[in-house]
Design a protein around this motif. Structure first.
Motif, short mmCIF file in Angstrom:
data_model
loop_
_atom_site.label_atom_id
_atom_site.label_comp_id
_atom_site.label_asym_id
_atom_site.label_seq_id
_atom_site.Cartn_x
_atom_site.Cartn_y
_atom_site.Cartn_z
N VAL A 22 3.52 4.66 -15.55
CA VAL A 22 4.19 3.39 -15.79
C VAL A 22 4.13 2.94 -17.25
N SER A 23 3.15 3.43 -18.01
CA SER A 23 2.99 3.01 -19.41
C SER A 23 2.06 3.98 -20.11
N ASP A 24 2.14 4.04 -21.44
CA ASP A 24 1.18 4.80 -22.23
C ASP A 24 0.01 3.94 -22.70
N VAL A 25 0.12 2.63 -22.49
CA VAL A 25 -0.95 1.70 -22.87
C VAL A 25 -1.82 1.47 -21.64
N TRP A 30 -5.99 5.37 -9.41
CA TRP A 30 -5.35 4.10 -9.76
C TRP A 30 -5.51 3.87 -11.25
N ILE A 31 -4.40 3.65 -11.93
CA ILE A 31 -4.39 3.54 -13.38
C ILE A 31 -3.89 2.15 -13.78
N ALA A 32 -4.73 1.41 -14.50
CA ALA A 32 -4.37 0.09 -14.97
C ALA A 32 -3.70 0.19 -16.33
N SER A 33 -2.63 -0.57 -16.51
CA SER A 33 -1.88 -0.49 -17.76
C SER A 33 -1.39 -1.86 -18.19
N GLU A 34 -0.75 -1.88 -19.34
CA GLU A 34 -0.14 -3.10 -19.87
C GLU A 34 1.13 -3.47 -19.11
N HIS A 35 1.66 -2.53 -18.33
CA HIS A 35 2.94 -2.76 -17.65
C HIS A 35 2.86 -2.49 -16.15
N SER A 57 -0.13 2.36 -11.93
CA SER A 57 0.34 3.65 -11.43
C SER A 57 -0.71 4.20 -10.48
N VAL A 58 -0.27 4.67 -9.32
CA VAL A 58 -1.14 5.37 -8.38
C VAL A 58 -0.72 6.83 -8.42
N TRP A 59 -1.64 7.66 -8.87
CA TRP A 59 -1.34 9.08 -9.14
C TRP A 59 -1.90 9.95 -8.03
N ASP A 60 -1.00 10.68 -7.38
CA ASP A 60 -1.39 11.73 -6.45
C ASP A 60 -1.50 13.01 -7.28
N LYS A 61 -2.70 13.38 -7.67
CA LYS A 61 -2.87 14.48 -8.59
C LYS A 61 -2.47 15.81 -7.97
N LYS A 62 -2.69 15.98 -6.68
CA LYS A 62 -2.35 17.24 -6.03
C LYS A 62 -0.85 17.49 -6.05
N ARG A 94 3.23 6.56 -7.96
CA ARG A 94 3.83 5.41 -7.30
C ARG A 94 3.45 4.19 -8.13
N ASN A 95 4.46 3.48 -8.61
CA ASN A 95 4.20 2.41 -9.57
C ASN A 95 4.40 1.03 -8.96
N TYR A 96 3.56 0.09 -9.40
CA TYR A 96 3.65 -1.29 -8.95
C TYR A 96 3.72 -2.19 -10.16
N THR A 97 4.82 -2.94 -10.25
CA THR A 97 5.01 -3.88 -11.35
C THR A 97 5.43 -5.23 -10.78
N ARG A 98 5.32 -6.23 -11.60
CA ARG A 98 5.64 -7.58 -11.14
C ARG A 98 7.11 -7.67 -10.75
N ASN A 99 7.34 -8.21 -9.56
CA ASN A 99 8.70 -8.42 -9.07
C ASN A 99 8.69 -9.71 -8.27
N MET A 100 9.28 -10.76 -8.81
CA MET A 100 9.23 -12.07 -8.18
C MET A 100 10.00 -12.11 -6.87
N CYS A 101 10.84 -11.09 -6.64
CA CYS A 101 11.64 -11.06 -5.42
C CYS A 101 10.91 -10.36 -4.27
N VAL A 102 9.78 -9.77 -4.57
CA VAL A 102 9.03 -9.01 -3.55
C VAL A 102 7.77 -9.79 -3.19
N PRO A 103 7.55 -10.10 -1.90
CA PRO A 103 6.33 -10.83 -1.51
C PRO A 103 5.10 -9.93 -1.62
N ASN A 104 3.94 -10.57 -1.78
CA ASN A 104 2.66 -9.86 -1.85
C ASN A 104 2.65 -8.81 -2.96
#
Length: 211
Positions: free
Chosen positions: A130-133, A146-151, A154-159, A164-174
């Motif tokens: 999701v980001s290089d920062v 689980w990787i914390a970033s500035e943006h 990212s949840v990385w399945d290494k195998k 799978r990325n999670y970012t702020r989305n005001m239209c999505v609950p929870n």
């Protein structure tokens, strides 16, 4: 107990005796202690201490001999770290060191081959990192990273080498309310705590991730 200092290197506290030992890292490179800001500490499976030091990369310390190796970013040598600002460290099942850097994405250090490889944010691929920062990397009970970033996160399945990325989305609950994620913690009930720049964001059941 290992302690990363802000301007004083690395300390080891013996919790039984109260004795504190300071490890003199990078002194032979004419680096002043006040410049040593430790951002990450990790003890690997062999007992070595890995430290991320702002501007000075990765320190790989043998606490018994006090000898260490240091790895920094080199603009000419692409076999080194992609950034000298290391903010997160962990280890995978193959004993590779996974390194979250500020500005250089995710680094993978193969100790056996003594080589670095990299995973970077790709603006043309919404399923990339999701980001290089980056601010940290942690493995959950299912083996996901689980990787914390500035943006966001990212949840990385290494195998499978998928994100799978999670970012702020005001239209999505929870959903996460702040993309500036600084820390992630898994408690004994498999809940996930997410610390952001503005607050402790949420508690979620790991069995259902962020849905």
């Amino acid at each position: 107990l290992w302690i990363g200092m802000n301007g004083a290197g690395i300390d080891k506290l013996n919790t039984m005796t109260g004795k504190i030992t300071n490890y003199e890292i990078l002194e032979d490179e004419d680096v002043q202690k006040f410049q040593l800001i430790t951002r990450a500490l990790y003890e690997d499976k062999t007992g070595r201490i890995l430290a991320g030091v702002t501007g000075y990369g990765l320190i790989d310390l043998d606490p018994e001999t006090e000898e260490y190796n240091s790895y920094t970013h080199d603009v000419i040598d692409y076999d080194e770290l992609s950034s000298s600002n290391v903010y997160g460290i962990t280890e995978d099942d193959q004993n590779n060191i996974l390194i979250a850097t500020y500005g250089g994405g995710l680094n993978i250090y193969n100790r056996e081959k003594k080589t670095f490889s990299y995973i970077s944010y790709d603006p043309d691929n919404p399923s990339s990192l999701v980001s290089d920062v980056l601010y940290g990397i942690w493995q959950d009970a299912k083996g996901m990273y689980w990787i914390a970033s500035e943006h966001g996160i990212s949840v990385w399945d290494k195998k499978k080498n998928t994100f799978r990325n999670y970012t702020r989305n005001m239209c999505v609950p929870n959903n996460i309310t702040d993309n500036r994620v600084r820390n992630i913690f898994f408690d004994s009930n498999h809940n996930i705590w997410i610390g952001t720049e503005s607050d402790v964001n949420m508690i979620i059941q790991q069995t259902n991730y962020l849905s």
